[in-house]
Design a protein around this motif. Structure first.
Motif, short mmCIF file in Angstrom:
data_model
loop_
_atom_site.label_atom_id
_atom_site.label_comp_id
_atom_site.label_asym_id
_atom_site.label_seq_id
_atom_site.Cartn_x
_atom_site.Cartn_y
_atom_site.Cartn_z
N GLN A 75 48.41 15.39 -16.87
CA GLN A 75 49.68 16.13 -16.90
C GLN A 75 49.99 16.77 -15.55
OE1 GLN A 75 49.03 18.65 -20.28
NE2 GLN A 75 49.32 16.97 -21.73
N SER A 76 48.97 17.21 -14.85
CA SER A 76 49.18 17.85 -13.54
C SER A 76 49.74 16.88 -12.51
CB SER A 76 47.86 18.42 -13.01
OG SER A 76 47.39 19.43 -13.85
N TYR A 77 49.39 15.61 -12.62
CA TYR A 77 49.83 14.62 -11.63
C TYR A 77 50.92 13.68 -12.15
CZ TYR A 77 46.24 16.37 -8.62
OH TYR A 77 45.50 17.21 -7.82
N ASP A 78 51.36 13.90 -13.36
CA ASP A 78 52.46 13.11 -13.92
C ASP A 78 53.77 13.70 -13.41
OD1 ASP A 78 54.19 11.54 -15.37
OD2 ASP A 78 53.59 12.31 -17.33
N TYR A 79 54.08 13.41 -12.16
CA TYR A 79 55.21 14.05 -11.47
C TYR A 79 56.55 13.78 -12.14
CZ TYR A 79 51.85 14.80 -7.70
OH TYR A 79 50.76 15.17 -6.96
N ASN A 80 56.73 12.61 -12.74
CA ASN A 80 58.02 12.34 -13.39
C ASN A 80 58.02 12.70 -14.87
OD1 ASN A 80 56.60 10.23 -14.56
ND2 ASN A 80 57.73 8.62 -13.50
N GLN A 81 56.93 13.27 -15.34
CA GLN A 81 56.80 13.82 -16.70
C GLN A 81 57.15 12.81 -17.80
OE1 GLN A 81 55.58 17.17 -17.18
NE2 GLN A 81 55.08 16.65 -15.06
N ASP A 82 56.67 11.56 -17.67
CA ASP A 82 56.96 10.55 -18.68
C ASP A 82 55.76 10.28 -19.60
OD1 ASP A 82 55.29 9.14 -17.00
OD2 ASP A 82 56.65 7.44 -16.73
N LEU A 83 54.73 11.11 -19.51
CA LEU A 83 53.51 10.98 -20.31
C LEU A 83 52.71 9.72 -19.98
CD1 LEU A 83 54.76 12.32 -23.76
CD2 LEU A 83 53.68 13.58 -21.89
N HIS A 84 52.98 9.16 -18.84
CA HIS A 84 52.24 8.02 -18.32
C HIS A 84 51.94 8.29 -16.85
CE1 HIS A 84 54.18 6.17 -21.80
NE2 HIS A 84 53.24 5.22 -21.73
N LEU A 85 50.86 7.70 -16.38
CA LEU A 85 50.52 7.80 -14.97
C LEU A 85 50.79 6.44 -14.33
CD1 LEU A 85 49.37 10.46 -13.89
CD2 LEU A 85 47.15 9.36 -13.75
N ASN A 86 51.60 6.43 -13.27
CA ASN A 86 51.77 5.19 -12.51
C ASN A 86 50.82 5.26 -11.31
OD1 ASN A 86 53.15 6.62 -10.35
ND2 ASN A 86 55.01 6.56 -11.60
N PHE A 87 50.75 4.18 -10.55
CA PHE A 87 49.80 4.16 -9.43
C PHE A 87 50.13 5.24 -8.41
CE2 PHE A 87 48.05 2.25 -5.42
CZ PHE A 87 46.71 2.40 -5.76
#
Length: 184
Positions: A138-150
């Protein structure tokens, strides 16, 4: 090179050593780095740090240093995916992606924490709890979409490996995956 402006420019273009002398305390580089067109707009402004002199020419692509005043990071961003940190992160991303059945170049937080986090925690000697993993995601999910992209995974992996949290948000490894899949 400086003759066009009556020898007033601060950079003569001849060597990295001279760049370092010129950059020492270069306020125009630090000021311009806040407006680099390469900075991810999803990253909170409080996480964007000015380009530091020692980031330029260090072999790592720094989005904040990609301005004319910062000598465009001394071509660090042209090195491709051969740099050790980016290549290691890309390989680990691929492993997590496979373990988590990632879709469209994204990792669902909870699936990634259930299926791949224990491996990451063991490799980096981290807290292996699901709660710690979810907090990090959650801390690095900058676009807040509940997914982590590269793009979001890079600063997370960089910080968890012991690197500077100040540099992490603007550290760029897009050459490993291509811009079309980097920040989806």
């Amino acid at each position: 090179i400086c003759a066009a402006d009556s020898f007033q420019c601060v950079y003569n273009g001849s060597s990295t050593d001279e760049q370092q002398v010129v950059l020492n305390g270069n306020a125009s580089c630090q000021a311009s780095s806040q407006y680099s067109i390469y900075l991810d707009p999803n990253i909170p402004a409080s996480s964007n740090y000015s380009c530091q002199d020692y980031w330029i020419g260090d072999g790592q692509c720094d989005d904040a240093c990609r301005t004319d005043q910062c000598f465009n990071d001394n071509a660090d961003c042209e090195l491709g995916c051969s740099e050790d940190n980016c290549l290691a992160m890309f390989n680990f991303w691929g492993l997590l992606y496979d373990l988590s059945s990632g879709t469209a170049h994204k990792l669902n937080h909870s699936v990634a924490c259930l299926s791949g986090w224990s491996l990451a925690a063991a490799a980096l000697n981290l807290n292996s709890s699901f709660a710690f993993c979810m907090y990090q995601m959650q801390s690095y999910d900058y676009n807040q979409d509940l997914h982590l992209n590269f793009r979001e995974f890079v600063p997370l992996a960089y910080v968890l490996s012991g690197a500077s949290p100040n540099k992490a948000p603007q550290y760029n490894c897009s050459s490993c995956i291509g811009m079309e899949n980097y920040n989806v």
